[in-house]
Design a protein around this motif. Structure first.
Motif, PDB file in Angstrom:
ATOM      1  N   LEU A  51     -34.492  -5.511  38.085  1.00 42.60           N
ATOM      2  CA  LEU A  51     -34.868  -5.893  36.716  1.00 42.60           C
ATOM      3  C   LEU A  51     -34.633  -4.746  35.736  1.00 42.60           C
ATOM      4  CD1 LEU A  51     -38.112  -8.029  37.121  1.00 42.60           C
ATOM      5  CD2 LEU A  51     -35.874  -8.772  36.314  1.00 42.60           C
ATOM      6  N   HIS A  53     -32.294  -2.638  35.935  1.00 45.43           N
ATOM      7  CA  HIS A  53     -30.847  -2.644  35.699  1.00 45.43           C
ATOM      8  C   HIS A  53     -30.468  -3.746  34.701  1.00 45.43           C
ATOM      9  CE1 HIS A  53     -26.611  -2.117  36.512  1.00 45.43           C
ATOM     10  NE2 HIS A  53     -26.497  -3.389  36.800  1.00 45.43           N
ATOM     11  N   VAL A  54     -31.073  -4.922  34.862  1.00 46.32           N
ATOM     12  CA  VAL A  54     -30.789  -6.044  33.951  1.00 46.32           C
ATOM     13  C   VAL A  54     -31.172  -5.670  32.514  1.00 46.32           C
ATOM     14  CG1 VAL A  54     -31.491  -8.392  33.324  1.00 46.32           C
ATOM     15  CG2 VAL A  54     -30.959  -7.850  35.697  1.00 46.32           C
ATOM     16  N   PHE A  55     -32.368  -5.111  32.359  1.00 44.01           N
ATOM     17  CA  PHE A  55     -32.813  -4.741  31.008  1.00 44.01           C
ATOM     18  C   PHE A  55     -32.002  -3.550  30.474  1.00 44.01           C
ATOM     19  CE2 PHE A  55     -37.035  -6.568  32.485  1.00 44.01           C
ATOM     20  CZ  PHE A  55     -36.883  -7.738  31.763  1.00 44.01           C
ATOM     21  N   GLY A  56     -31.771  -2.561  31.322  1.00 48.01           N
ATOM     22  CA  GLY A  56     -31.094  -1.335  30.887  1.00 48.01           C
ATOM     23  C   GLY A  56     -29.682  -1.570  30.384  1.00 48.01           C
ATOM     24  N   THR A  57     -29.025  -2.603  30.899  1.00 41.78           N
ATOM     25  CA  THR A  57     -27.663  -2.869  30.459  1.00 41.78           C
ATOM     26  C   THR A  57     -27.608  -3.719  29.191  1.00 41.78           C
ATOM     27  OG1 THR A  57     -27.607  -4.710  32.010  1.00 41.78           O
ATOM     28  CG2 THR A  57     -26.574  -2.649  32.714  1.00 41.78           C
ATOM     29  N   ARG A  58     -28.752  -4.219  28.752  1.00 41.35           N
ATOM     30  CA  ARG A  58     -28.771  -5.060  27.549  1.00 41.35           C
ATOM     31  C   ARG A  58     -29.593  -4.468  26.422  1.00 41.35           C
ATOM     32  NH1 ARG A  58     -27.984  -7.584  32.001  1.00 41.35           N
ATOM     33  NH2 ARG A  58     -26.310  -9.110  32.046  1.00 41.35           N
ATOM     34  N   GLU A  59     -30.223  -3.321  26.686  1.00 42.44           N
ATOM     35  CA  GLU A  59     -31.074  -2.691  25.684  1.00 42.44           C
ATOM     36  C   GLU A  59     -30.610  -1.264  25.437  1.00 42.44           C
ATOM     37  OE1 GLU A  59     -34.883  -3.031  27.578  1.00 42.44           O
ATOM     38  OE2 GLU A  59     -35.106  -5.156  27.052  1.00 42.44           O
ATOM     39  N   GLY A  60     -30.920  -0.743  24.272  1.00 46.94           N
ATOM     40  CA  GLY A  60     -30.577   0.637  23.973  1.00 46.94           C
ATOM     41  C   GLY A  60     -31.442   1.617  24.745  1.00 46.94           C
ATOM     42  N   ALA A  61     -32.663   1.214  25.057  1.00 46.59           N
ATOM     43  CA  ALA A  61     -33.607   2.131  25.704  1.00 46.59           C
ATOM     44  C   ALA A  61     -33.517   2.051  27.220  1.00 46.59           C
ATOM     45  CB  ALA A  61     -35.027   1.803  25.271  1.00 46.59           C
ATOM     46  N   HIS A  62     -33.768   3.161  27.876  1.00 45.82           N
ATOM     47  CA  HIS A  62     -33.880   3.178  29.325  1.00 45.82           C
ATOM     48  C   HIS A  62     -34.637   4.434  29.731  1.00 45.82           C
ATOM     49  CE1 HIS A  62     -29.806   4.659  28.137  1.00 45.82           C
ATOM     50  NE2 HIS A  62     -30.315   5.732  28.693  1.00 45.82           N
ATOM     51  N   GLY A  63     -35.043   4.473  30.976  1.00 45.63           N
ATOM     52  CA  GLY A  63     -35.722   5.659  31.489  1.00 45.63           C
ATOM     53  C   GLY A  63     -37.226   5.507  31.536  1.00 45.63           C
ATOM     54  N   GLY A  69     -30.137   3.187  39.423  1.00 48.87           N
ATOM     55  CA  GLY A  69     -29.006   2.273  39.365  1.00 48.87           C
ATOM     56  C   GLY A  69     -27.785   2.929  38.785  1.00 48.87           C
ATOM     57  N   GLY A  73     -22.268  -2.747  32.934  1.00 52.61           N
ATOM     58  CA  GLY A  73     -23.175  -3.412  32.030  1.00 52.61           C
ATOM     59  C   GLY A  73     -22.863  -4.890  31.966  1.00 52.61           C
TER      60      GLY A  73
END
Lengths: 75, 390
Positions: A51, A53-63, A69, A73
């Motif tokens: 999940l 990975h799913v969010f991180g590839t569609r949002e500017g924020a991560h971490g 992963g 994207g």
């Protein structure tokens, strides 16, 4: 100068005193609820990594979520 | 023909059982099928994880993960052709436990036709204060190679021999998990991430006003900065309710040098019943646009850096999730301690504030560039997995 040295020495002693063993306020025998699998912060890492990975590839924020992963994207 | 957006995130290993760090994870075998379906994109495939202890101090694991991608997304339809491809990821990890310290090293290799990513992750966790506190520090380093696919006259898709770029990533993380009371756990995480190199998609384009074009706009390549620094901080609380159930809430604040500020809020509830465990969650996410993002630039070369990636647009999203896990035993197989079958479903809804559906531009019908409806994305995310503990 001597006063300063004394103050430094006292400060060091104070700090060392602060390093005395800390008494756990939740004893090991009081952790029955915490040991329940439903209290795991991440019960299924393989699922939460996906999940993230799913969010991180569609949002500017991560971490800061503990995920791992790499790769695409996926337009 | 894909785009890698996410930086390679550090595995902080903070997700393990709180108050039980200093213990190696259980031996297990996980097999998962995952499927994402939304916005003209279907990504599905298997993931298999095996983890095994070696002696009292070591644990090793290996994960095989595949994304089979079929994409006809709005970005693809605007500037390329629908495509299918596969990404394969291999991860290997080793953990070493010494007294109350756990050292971990992980290597991840991801490969798809136009992108190769290698990542190394190191972390250490230390229990202290009567095992009420676990402190974790992590560092990761990623090396990526970026290629661009082209279609030959015979229809074959190959890497463009004139295009090869690199991107590097570093992540520094620190976290603390704290038992506050006999029913309450707190987790704090902070990560600093730096990226440099080729950080954009070689396929996506920006749009700019051009009255000489039939549709009223022209297209040009995106231009991203070559560096990117991000900071993310998260807090999570988990509470054991007076009856056997758990409530959790988390908040993450994110900011970066591209001008994005994002807030992530998540609430979850866990309810066991006999051999079942049920989960429900709500996730809210909001970000503003990057400083160099525009849905429609006023002219070609309007500024030094220009982007129209949806991930850099302003948007708000909600994700509703439910899950069910069923524990069972297999008779006459004593070496299997426990089996768990899991089904999770999430529904993702994204409302963009400044990213429009350029496919609907039609001057003949009175829909001019910059006046088309805002884009909206709905996606269904399914995970079905089986875990075997031995």
């Amino acid at each position: 100068m001597r006063v300063l040295r004394v103050l430094v020495a006292l400060s060091v002693l104070q700090l060392l005193g602060a390093c005395a063993p800390l008494e756990p306020w939740v004893k090991p025998y009081e952790r029955e609820h915490l040991a329940d699998p439903i209290m795991a912060l991440d019960r299924n890492p393989i699922s939460s990594d996906y999940l993230d990975h799913v969010f991180g590839t569609r949002e500017g924020a991560h971490g800061a979520t503990g995920g791992a992963g790499g790769g695409c994207g996926c337009n | 023909m894909t785009l890698r957006i996410a930086a390679l995130l550090a595995c902080t290993a903070l997700g393990s059982l709180p108050g039980a760090a200093g213990v190696l994870p259980e031996d297990e075998l996980d097999a998962m099928y995952h499927r994402y379906d939304g916005g003209g994109v279907v990504v599905q495939g298997p993931s298999v994880l095996i983890r095994k202890k070696i002696g009292d101090n070591f644990s090793v694991s290996y994960n095989y993960y595949t994304d089979m991608i079929s994409s006809a997304s709005i970005d693809v339809l605007l500037s390329a052709s629908p495509y299918k491809e596969t990404r394969v990821q291999h991860s290997a990890s080793i953990e070493y436990l010494h007294n109350k310290t756990t050292y971990s090293a992980t290597f991840i290799h991801s490969r798809e036709p136009d992108y190769i990513a290698n990542t190394s992750i190191f972390s250490l966790s230390q229990d202290m204060f009567g095992d009420l506190t676990t402190v974790t520090m992590s560092y990761s380093r990623g090396w990526d190679q970026v290629f661009r696919d082209i279609k030959l006259s015979d229809g074959a898709i190959v890497n463009d021999p004139t295009f090869a770029q690199r991107a590097d990533h570093r992540t520094y993380g620190v976290g603390i998990t704290q038992i506050l009371t006999r029913n309450l756990i707190l987790s704090l995480n902070y990560q600093a991430l730096t990226d440099q190199g080729y950080l954009q998609s070689p396929y996506r384009e920006v749009l700019y006003l051009d009255p000489t074009q039939p549709k009223g706009y022209g297209t040009a390549s995106q231009v991203y900065p070559g560096t990117h620094t991000s900071n993310a901080a998260a807090v999570e609380l988990k509470y054991y309710l007076p009856y056997r159930a758990a409530l959790d809430g988390s908040y993450r604040y994110y900011t970066d040098t591209w001008g994005i500020v994002a807030h992530t809020l998540q609430l979850g509830y866990t309810q066991p019943w006999k051999h079942w465990i049920f989960d429900g969650s709500v996730r809210y996410y909001k970000q503003n646009a990057a400083s160099f993002f525009s849905d429609l630039f006023p002219r070609a070369d309007a500024q030094n850096f220009m982007a129209r990636d949806r991930e850099l647009a302003a948007f708000t999203s909600y994700t509703l999730g439910v899950g069910a896990a069923y524990d069972f035993q297999i008779p006459r197989v004593p070496w299997i301690q426990k089996n768990t079958l899991n089904l999770r479903y999430n529904h993702l809804m994204i409302d963009y504030s400044d990213y429009r559906n350029a496919l609907l531009i039609n001057p003949q019908a009175g829909v001019f560039a910059g006046e088309e409806p805002l884009y909206r994305l709905d996606a269904n995310i399914i995970q079905l997995f089986y875990s075997l503990y031995f």
